[in-house]
Design a protein around this motif. Sequence first.
Motif, PDB file in Angstrom:
ATOM      1  N   GLY A   4      -6.256  -6.064   3.404  1.00 58.11           N
ATOM      2  CA  GLY A   4      -5.392  -7.113   3.948  1.00 58.11           C
ATOM      3  C   GLY A   4      -5.030  -8.155   2.915  1.00 58.11           C
ATOM      4  O   GLY A   4      -3.875  -8.596   2.832  1.00 58.11           O
ATOM      5  N   CYS A  27      -1.558   4.270  13.555  1.00 61.95           N
ATOM      6  CA  CYS A  27      -2.369   3.346  12.768  1.00 61.95           C
ATOM      7  C   CYS A  27      -3.853   3.534  13.066  1.00 61.95           C
ATOM      8  O   CYS A  27      -4.675   3.632  12.149  1.00 61.95           O
ATOM      9  CB  CYS A  27      -1.935   1.910  13.061  1.00 61.95           C
ATOM     10  SG  CYS A  27      -3.105   0.632  12.572  1.00 61.95           S
ATOM     11  N   ASN A  70      -0.643  -9.869   9.018  1.00 61.55           N
ATOM     12  CA  ASN A  70      -1.878  -9.130   9.274  1.00 61.55           C
ATOM     13  C   ASN A  70      -2.884  -9.319   8.146  1.00 61.55           C
ATOM     14  O   ASN A  70      -4.093  -9.433   8.386  1.00 61.55           O
ATOM     15  CB  ASN A  70      -1.560  -7.642   9.454  1.00 61.55           C
ATOM     16  CG  ASN A  70      -0.870  -7.352  10.770  1.00 61.55           C
ATOM     17  OD1 ASN A  70      -1.090  -8.039  11.762  1.00 61.55           O
ATOM     18  ND2 ASN A  70      -0.026  -6.341  10.792  1.00 61.55           N
ATOM     19  N   GLY A  71      -2.379  -9.355   6.900  1.00 59.46           N
ATOM     20  CA  GLY A  71      -3.274  -9.586   5.774  1.00 59.46           C
ATOM     21  C   GLY A  71      -3.894 -10.971   5.804  1.00 59.46           C
ATOM     22  O   GLY A  71      -5.093 -11.130   5.537  1.00 59.46           O
ATOM     23  N   LYS A  98       0.816  -0.546  11.306  1.00 59.00           N
ATOM     24  CA  LYS A  98       0.643  -1.635  12.280  1.00 59.00           C
ATOM     25  C   LYS A  98       1.799  -2.628  12.184  1.00 59.00           C
ATOM     26  O   LYS A  98       2.299  -3.121  13.207  1.00 59.00           O
ATOM     27  CB  LYS A  98      -0.696  -2.329  12.006  1.00 59.00           C
ATOM     28  CG  LYS A  98      -1.105  -3.374  13.035  1.00 59.00           C
ATOM     29  CD  LYS A  98      -1.451  -2.719  14.352  1.00 59.00           C
ATOM     30  CE  LYS A  98      -2.093  -3.705  15.316  1.00 59.00           C
ATOM     31  NZ  LYS A  98      -3.471  -4.078  14.907  1.00 59.00           N
ATOM     32  N   GLN A 115      -2.339  -0.467   7.692  1.00 62.40           N
ATOM     33  CA  GLN A 115      -1.725  -1.806   7.758  1.00 62.40           C
ATOM     34  C   GLN A 115      -0.207  -1.703   7.845  1.00 62.40           C
ATOM     35  O   GLN A 115       0.446  -2.449   8.595  1.00 62.40           O
ATOM     36  CB  GLN A 115      -2.128  -2.611   6.518  1.00 62.40           C
ATOM     37  CG  GLN A 115      -3.598  -2.982   6.450  1.00 62.40           C
ATOM     38  CD  GLN A 115      -3.916  -4.264   7.181  1.00 62.40           C
ATOM     39  OE1 GLN A 115      -3.077  -4.830   7.879  1.00 62.40           O
ATOM     40  NE2 GLN A 115      -5.132  -4.731   7.046  1.00 62.40           N
ATOM     41  N   ALA A 159       3.426  -7.553   7.761  1.00 61.27           N
ATOM     42  CA  ALA A 159       2.262  -7.048   7.036  1.00 61.27           C
ATOM     43  C   ALA A 159       1.491  -8.192   6.382  1.00 61.27           C
ATOM     44  O   ALA A 159       0.252  -8.196   6.372  1.00 61.27           O
ATOM     45  CB  ALA A 159       2.701  -6.036   5.982  1.00 61.27           C
TER      46      ALA A 159
END
Length: 356
Positions: free
Chosen positions: A333, A253, A126-127, A103, A100, A123
């Motif tokens: 995430g 990643c 994305n989570g 990314k 993560q 981040a």
Amino acid sequence: MNAARPPVPPGARLQRDPLAVIAVPLAPIALEGRYRLLVGALWRLGRSKRGQWVLAAGSGAFVLALALLAARHFATTSWPLARGNPGLLVAGGLLLLLAQALKAYGWGRLFTPDKRPKVLALAAGNGGAALIGVVLPGRFDDAMRVAVVRRYPGCPAGVGALCLSLVMLGLIDSIALAPLAVAAAVFPGAGAGVRAGLALVAVAGVAAAALILALPRIAASRRALRFRLGRWLSPRTTSRRRLSEAWALVSACWLVRAIAVFLLLGTLGVGFSFPRALLFLCAGAAAAALPIGPAGAATQVGAGGAALIASGVGASQALAVAISIGALGILSGGAILLFAVAWRTGLSRVRTRAAA
């Protein structure tokens, strides 16, 4: 007589309609007609109260059905994570967290320096996408990414730049997956249908690489600047150096994710098989690239389970392992999103006390 209603500014409309984060930036990008019609229909559906109730009821019913099926399945069999080695499970979870972070760093390289959001905001986006993919259909996760990053304090990027970066991030994901798909296809044991699907993933990666490499030159050309789309893309397109850095980070990643899936497959009883880990990843990524699906996480779990079945794993065991790995990804995430919220809240309190 009633006074004429003043026009609603685009920014106010965007804040009032969450689905506008999808529709507004797509106009200058000029996507294909069917996708634009779908986005417009979703936007109109989200603006009406009846549509919001229908969407909430449908998503809730779908999630409830999945929960009942999972509960019925695991009522007769034990939860796969309970049988796994705790050390390998922890190692797999930490590797997913590292993926993560990589990314988020790769996504950040797709912005110009003056418009780059903080890594923690990316981040957190994305989570949030991992969490929203459990209850809402595919492509809503991208809307969640845009909403979380845009609402993060101090974000200099606009909605259009965020959406363009997500399009480029999807292309770079395809590029990073192409070598993994080729590696999974050359291993013995893969059937003809599986190899054909992996070949499509590899071809899509090659096409994405050609587009990514040509985009900076096209955006900077004089011919492109004559058009509105070219003038919109030119200040928002990063250099080839930053694109290469994003390529390397996103590739790292996916490699870290492959190692995590390799460890999890081994400890969950499927066996330490790197080809199966690559096949699982490629199937989930291909499902995530669909324009729309019943639910983002459910679609990826189903695709990963189908890939394991195609590789020779039993249907019940493949479903259990795919759900377990998907649950770990959602938990990682969610942990990043909670950490970002807690970090930002702590900073705000410290600044408030210092000012007082």
